[in-house]
Design a protein around this motif. Structure first.
Motif, PDB file in Angstrom:
ATOM      1  N   TRP A 171     -19.859   9.412  27.868  1.00  0.00           N
ATOM      2  CA  TRP A 171     -18.469   9.874  27.810  1.00  0.00           C
ATOM      3  C   TRP A 171     -17.471   8.724  27.894  1.00  0.00           C
ATOM      4  O   TRP A 171     -16.299   8.899  27.577  1.00  0.00           O
ATOM      5  CB  TRP A 171     -18.204  10.874  28.941  1.00  0.00           C
ATOM      6  N   LYS A 172     -17.928   7.551  28.306  1.00  0.00           N
ATOM      7  CA  LYS A 172     -17.022   6.405  28.420  1.00  0.00           C
ATOM      8  C   LYS A 172     -16.972   5.655  27.087  1.00  0.00           C
ATOM      9  O   LYS A 172     -17.848   4.879  26.778  1.00  0.00           O
ATOM     10  CB  LYS A 172     -17.469   5.470  29.552  1.00  0.00           C
ATOM     11  N   ARG A 237     -22.561   3.795  22.669  1.00  0.00           N
ATOM     12  CA  ARG A 237     -21.355   3.010  22.912  1.00  0.00           C
ATOM     13  C   ARG A 237     -21.729   1.564  22.618  1.00  0.00           C
ATOM     14  O   ARG A 237     -22.730   1.067  23.143  1.00  0.00           O
ATOM     15  CB  ARG A 237     -20.903   3.153  24.368  1.00  0.00           C
ATOM     16  N   VAL A 238     -20.974   0.894  21.766  1.00  0.00           N
ATOM     17  CA  VAL A 238     -21.364  -0.451  21.353  1.00  0.00           C
ATOM     18  C   VAL A 238     -20.350  -1.476  21.833  1.00  0.00           C
ATOM     19  O   VAL A 238     -19.173  -1.167  22.042  1.00  0.00           O
ATOM     20  CB  VAL A 238     -21.527  -0.539  19.820  1.00  0.00           C
ATOM     21  N   LYS A 242     -17.519  -3.350  26.346  1.00  0.00           N
ATOM     22  CA  LYS A 242     -17.619  -1.973  26.823  1.00  0.00           C
ATOM     23  C   LYS A 242     -18.909  -1.709  27.607  1.00  0.00           C
ATOM     24  O   LYS A 242     -19.188  -0.567  27.951  1.00  0.00           O
ATOM     25  CB  LYS A 242     -17.543  -1.006  25.643  1.00  0.00           C
ATOM     26  N   GLN A 243     -19.685  -2.753  27.868  1.00  0.00           N
ATOM     27  CA  GLN A 243     -20.979  -2.605  28.533  1.00  0.00           C
ATOM     28  C   GLN A 243     -21.863  -1.619  27.774  1.00  0.00           C
ATOM     29  O   GLN A 243     -22.444  -0.707  28.348  1.00  0.00           O
ATOM     30  CB  GLN A 243     -20.801  -2.170  29.994  1.00  0.00           C
ATOM     31  N   GLY A 244     -21.912  -1.840  26.470  1.00  0.00           N
ATOM     32  CA  GLY A 244     -22.619  -0.911  25.610  1.00  0.00           C
ATOM     33  C   GLY A 244     -23.892  -1.489  25.015  1.00  0.00           C
ATOM     34  O   GLY A 244     -24.574  -2.316  25.626  1.00  0.00           O
ATOM     35  N   THR A 288     -25.872  -1.071  29.884  1.00  0.00           N
ATOM     36  CA  THR A 288     -25.862  -0.112  30.990  1.00  0.00           C
ATOM     37  C   THR A 288     -26.540   1.170  30.535  1.00  0.00           C
ATOM     38  O   THR A 288     -26.532   1.504  29.351  1.00  0.00           O
ATOM     39  CB  THR A 288     -24.435   0.209  31.469  1.00  0.00           C
ATOM     40  N   ASP A 289     -27.114   1.900  31.479  1.00  0.00           N
ATOM     41  CA  ASP A 289     -27.903   3.085  31.127  1.00  0.00           C
ATOM     42  C   ASP A 289     -27.086   4.144  30.393  1.00  0.00           C
ATOM     43  O   ASP A 289     -27.626   4.874  29.551  1.00  0.00           O
ATOM     44  CB  ASP A 289     -28.523   3.692  32.382  1.00  0.00           C
ATOM     45  N   ASP A 290     -25.791   4.260  30.721  1.00  0.00           N
ATOM     46  CA  ASP A 290     -24.998   5.330  30.122  1.00  0.00           C
ATOM     47  C   ASP A 290     -24.381   4.921  28.781  1.00  0.00           C
ATOM     48  O   ASP A 290     -23.465   5.575  28.292  1.00  0.00           O
ATOM     49  CB  ASP A 290     -23.903   5.798  31.082  1.00  0.00           C
ATOM     50  N   ALA A 291     -24.910   3.840  28.174  1.00  0.00           N
ATOM     51  CA  ALA A 291     -24.411   3.401  26.871  1.00  0.00           C
ATOM     52  C   ALA A 291     -25.130   4.090  25.719  1.00  0.00           C
ATOM     53  O   ALA A 291     -24.739   3.928  24.557  1.00  0.00           O
ATOM     54  CB  ALA A 291     -24.545   1.892  26.719  1.00  0.00           C
TER      55      ALA A 291
END
Length: 310
Positions: A171-172, A237-238, A242-244, A288-291
């Motif tokens: 979502w980020k 997320r790239v 963005k820590q993607g 990051t895991d949420d990427a």
């Protein structure tokens, strides 16, 4: 037999054709795709072919003070880094191209035989690169998704509800969905059936379906299983900022023709064959895991019957 015995009164087409200059194309290779994933990733140049992903150890609490109005002591804290960060090594895609010198000497007009051979082989290697970015068992995105970032479809076919659930996982600042063209078509059918046809957006001069403003990017490297018509949808997320998800490459190669890709002449052997070494170095990293998240079990073979309006 009668036609063969006819006496012509003028030069025939077949004979005249022997003096004609034929307009021809360069070799066409139907396996070439736009390779959107390669275009849309941020690419990080490396030194020594190694990338170390440092993360904060989130199991250690970070103490801060909020709303202090008296002389109570402020909490003392620090940020703990992971002591054993993951390291990524670049992977190589290699090939040796042989071209006969007799062929290049005699048959390189109007198209240079060596250049065309190299062009087609490089295109093939770049297609393989995009496949490896997704499917390689060590660094491919599909094999680096945390368990809690994996979802199953509600009923098989990809619905708006499924993609909404996927968006809750990344979502980020999500960048784009990635799916097989048949999967995107299946999602479009489900949207149309529900009366919410997805809007489109133009990127790189091409139209893309979108959902919640996020483009659905097609790639044939996310395979559809022939046995059950099932596939997957990725959401990424790239970008390093963005820590993607990012791509990795080695700059400054000898014989570099594009980032991470080199072509080097190896010589001519005693069979009069010229040899060229083509090397393409790449890898990926999920910062990051949420990427990244994936929707699994996506059925692309569901169709609907539409009743004619009265």
């Amino acid at each position: 037999m009668a036609e063969e015995n006819v006496k012509h009164q003028a030069l025939g087409e077949q004979a005249a054709f022997q003096l004609a200059n034929v307009t021809k194309t360069a070799p066409q290779y139907g396996a070439i795709t736009p390779r959107w994933l390669v275009r849309l990733l941020d690419w990080k140049p490396l030194e020594a072919g190694t990338f170390r992903r440092n993360r904060v150890d989130e199991s250690k609490p970070i103490d801060v003070s909020c709303g202090q109005a008296d002389e109570t002591e402020l909490p003392e804290t620090y940020i703990q880094y992971e002591e054993h960060p993951k390291e990524y090594k670049l992977s190589a895609i290699n090939a040796v191209l042989n071209v006969g010198t007799r062929v290049t000497d005699l048959f390189s007009k109007p198209y240079d035989q060596t250049a065309e051979q190299l062009r087609l082989l490089i295109e093939h290697m770049k297609e393989r690169q995009e496949s490896e970015l997704l499917n390689n068992r060590e660094y491919g995105f599909l094999h680096n998704i945390p368990a809690d970032q994996k979802l199953q479809t509600r009923d098989g076919a990809p619905t708006p509800d499924d993609l909404d659930e996927l968006l809750t996982k990344v979502w980020k600042e999500p960048s784009f969905f990635l799916a097989h063209p048949r999967t995107i078509a299946a999602f479009g059918r489900e949207c149309t059936f529900r009366g919410v046809p997805p809007p489109t957006v133009t990127l790189f001069g091409n139209p893309f379906l979108t959902w919640r403003g996020i483009p659905l990017v097609p790639t044939d490297k996310l395979h559809v299983k022939n046995s059950d018509n099932k596939s997957k949808i990725l959401l990424l997320r790239v970008g390093e900022r963005k820590q993607g998800c990012i791509g990795l490459f080695q700059p400054g190669l000898a014989g570099e023709v594009s980032p991470g890709l080199s072509v080097r002449f190896m010589g001519i052997n005693n069979k009069a064959l010229s040899s060229y070494l083509i090397s393409l170095y790449c890898s990926t990293a999920v910062l990051t895991d949420d990427a990244i998240a994936v929707l699994e079990g996506v059925d692309v073979g569901t169709y609907h019957e539409y009743k004619p309006s009265r």
